[in-house]
Design a protein around this motif. Structure first.
Motif, mmCIF file in Angstrom:
data_model
loop_
_atom_site.group_PDB
_atom_site.id
_atom_site.type_symbol
_atom_site.label_atom_id
_atom_site.label_comp_id
_atom_site.label_asym_id
_atom_site.label_seq_id
_atom_site.Cartn_x
_atom_site.Cartn_y
_atom_site.Cartn_z
ATOM 1 N N LYS A 1 2.164 -6.212 -6.187
ATOM 2 C CA LYS A 1 0.757 -5.816 -6.205
ATOM 3 C C LYS A 1 0.622 -4.499 -5.445
ATOM 4 O O LYS A 1 0.479 -4.476 -4.226
ATOM 5 N N VAL A 2 0.660 -3.395 -6.163
ATOM 6 C CA VAL A 2 0.702 -2.080 -5.547
ATOM 7 C C VAL A 2 -0.695 -1.459 -5.510
ATOM 8 O O VAL A 2 -1.362 -1.349 -6.543
ATOM 9 N N CYS A 3 -1.118 -1.059 -4.320
ATOM 10 C CA CYS A 3 -2.346 -0.292 -4.139
ATOM 11 C C CYS A 3 -1.927 1.144 -3.830
ATOM 12 O O CYS A 3 -1.486 1.435 -2.722
ATOM 13 N N ALA B 1 6.396 3.467 -5.784
ATOM 14 C CA ALA B 1 5.299 2.573 -6.153
ATOM 15 C C ALA B 1 5.443 2.103 -7.598
ATOM 16 O O ALA B 1 5.219 0.921 -7.912
ATOM 17 N N ALA B 2 5.827 3.010 -8.491
ATOM 18 C CA ALA B 2 6.014 2.637 -9.888
ATOM 19 C C ALA B 2 7.166 1.648 -10.047
ATOM 20 O O ALA B 2 7.083 0.684 -10.827
ATOM 21 N N GLU B 3 8.243 1.867 -9.293
ATOM 22 C CA GLU B 3 9.380 0.955 -9.355
ATOM 23 C C GLU B 3 8.981 -0.445 -8.914
ATOM 24 O O GLU B 3 9.322 -1.449 -9.556
ATOM 25 N N PHE B 4 8.240 -0.538 -7.815
ATOM 26 C CA PHE B 4 7.842 -1.852 -7.304
ATOM 27 C C PHE B 4 6.808 -2.519 -8.201
ATOM 28 O O PHE B 4 6.821 -3.736 -8.380
ATOM 29 N N ILE C 1 0.864 -1.180 0.000
ATOM 30 C CA ILE C 1 0.000 0.000 0.000
ATOM 31 C C ILE C 1 0.899 1.228 0.000
ATOM 32 O O ILE C 1 1.797 1.346 0.833
ATOM 33 N N ALA C 2 0.675 2.129 -0.943
ATOM 34 C CA ALA C 2 1.457 3.360 -1.042
ATOM 35 C C ALA C 2 0.522 4.555 -0.858
ATOM 36 O O ALA C 2 -0.517 4.638 -1.515
ATOM 37 N N LEU C 3 0.890 5.459 0.048
ATOM 38 C CA LEU C 3 0.065 6.613 0.381
ATOM 39 C C LEU C 3 0.783 7.876 -0.087
ATOM 40 O O LEU C 3 1.749 8.324 0.531
ATOM 41 N N ALA C 4 0.325 8.435 -1.197
ATOM 42 C CA ALA C 4 1.024 9.544 -1.850
ATOM 43 C C ALA C 4 0.234 10.836 -1.706
ATOM 44 O O ALA C 4 -0.873 10.961 -2.243
ATOM 45 N N THR C 5 0.797 11.793 -0.993
ATOM 46 C CA THR C 5 0.210 13.122 -0.892
ATOM 47 C C THR C 5 0.512 13.909 -2.170
ATOM 48 O O THR C 5 1.280 13.476 -3.027
#
Length: 354
Positions: A294-296, A285-288, A269-273
């Motif tokens: 499985k990126v949320c 997140a893009a790299e992973f 889970i990635a939380l991007a402000t």
């Protein structure tokens, strides 16, 4: 997936019948009460801090409240330049070491205000000359009695083991204090808009995260800057309510040793402000995702339009809105995994750490 017993399944209530669901849904009302009840106190504290700025801020908290303190650290340091350090409660409660707290602002955060090690730390700070601010849900607690400035969280009774609305109220209280301290009109307006924005955030659909995590065993939650404390809180709630091993990392730190285990089908889970810290979360997140993870990604830049929707607001407010959306998802994920989020194994509401 964590093993689920017949007793767990029998204990699991319907998704919207849990205390966690009901209490988290009340966060907007709790923040409205907080702001209404504490407007004068917070304004006076802001004036005091402008007139006599502290040399350092020391935070005292455990668990979810310590994650709120992480949020406060980034907010205070980025908006005032005053360094913020987290007190280690064992220094006072176990080692009985005195504090040197001249020109210090001590911010203590707690739901119950009764943990012995927290009280020992705050007492040591106060005796050394610190000005103590307590953000506490129980205004009749021993912590409240120690405060020079008391900011009751006004969250009301919270009986689910998993703290939700009291955590959000603590975040809102910290944002309101910093807005008053700095006289930042944009942040102040964003804080005033929080109750309505929290209602909007509660309505967002994070069901794709449930589908990603329903059979998971491990995952990372990443954020950066103002979002790091919210990532820490999300990871804790996944452990507490969903029996799911989750670790929180800064999107900078995760690129060191931890990234070695992120590969095909690893959930994240990635939380991007919407600020520059969020840019780094998006890049990680893009790299992973490029490795097959499985990126949320909850992306505030998209103002609710992403695969995992998040609202655009003041960058200091966006993490608060994200955790509100997360809480609803976590409650549903617990039920999907056959667990009762109100009664996690081996836990109780008030932890009396010494």
């Amino acid at each position: 997936m964590a093993s689920v017993t017949d007793n767990d399944l029998q204990a699991a209530p319907a998704v919207e019948a849990t205390l966690m669901h009901r209490e988290a849904a009340e966060a907007g009302d709790a923040v409205r009460r907080l702001l209404s009840a504490n407007g004068r106190v917070i304004a006076e504290l802001g004036a005091r801090l402008r007139q006599s700025p502290p040399a350092v801020v020391v935070t005292c908290a455990r668990g979810s409240s310590d994650h709120a303190a992480t949020y406060g650290k980034y907010l205070i340091e980025t908006m005032t330049g005053v360094p913020v350090a987290s007190a280690a409660p064992s220094v006072a409660s176990v080692y009985k070491a005195p504090a040197a707290a001249r020109s210090t602002l001590c911010i203590a955060i707690s739901q119950s205000g009764r943990s012995p090690d927290l009280l020992a730390t705050v007492t040591a700070q106060r005796e050394a000359g610190a000005h103590v601010v307590a953000l506490v849900n129980d205004a009749g607690s021993p912590l409240a009695a120690l405060a020079d400035t008391l900011v009751p969280l006004m969250a009301g009774p919270e009986t689910s083991v998993a703290a939700t609305k009291s955590y959000i109220a603590a975040l809102a209280g910290l944002a309101a204090i910093v807005a008053a301290w700095t006289q930042d009109a944009e942040l102040g307006q964003a804080v005033d808009s929080l109750p309505g924005d929290l209602a909007r955030a509660w309505a967002l659909d994070w069901s794709p995260v449930v589908q990603t995590l329903k059979d998971a065993r491990n995952l990372f939650v990443i954020g950066r800057g103002l979002g790091l404390g919210i990532a820490q809180e999300a990871a804790l709630k996944l452990k507490e309510t969903c029996a799911l091993h989750a670790e929180a990392f800064s999107s900078a730190e995760v690129r060191h040793g931890p990234m070695a285990i992120v590969g095909q089908d690893f959930p994240l889970i990635a939380l991007a402000t919407s600020d520059v810290a969020g840019d780094d979360v998006r890049a990680a997140a893009a790299e992973f995702a490029g490795r097959g993870a499985k990126v949320c990604l909850a992306d505030a830049v998209l103002d609710g339009g992403g695969h995992v929707p998040a609202l655009t607001a003041h960058p200091a407010i966006e993490p608060i809105l994200m955790i509100q959306s997360f809480y609803r998802m976590a409650n549903r994920l617990a039920a999907t995994r056959g667990l009762n989020p109100d009664a996690p194994l081996h836990l109780k509401k008030v932890t009396q750490t010494l």
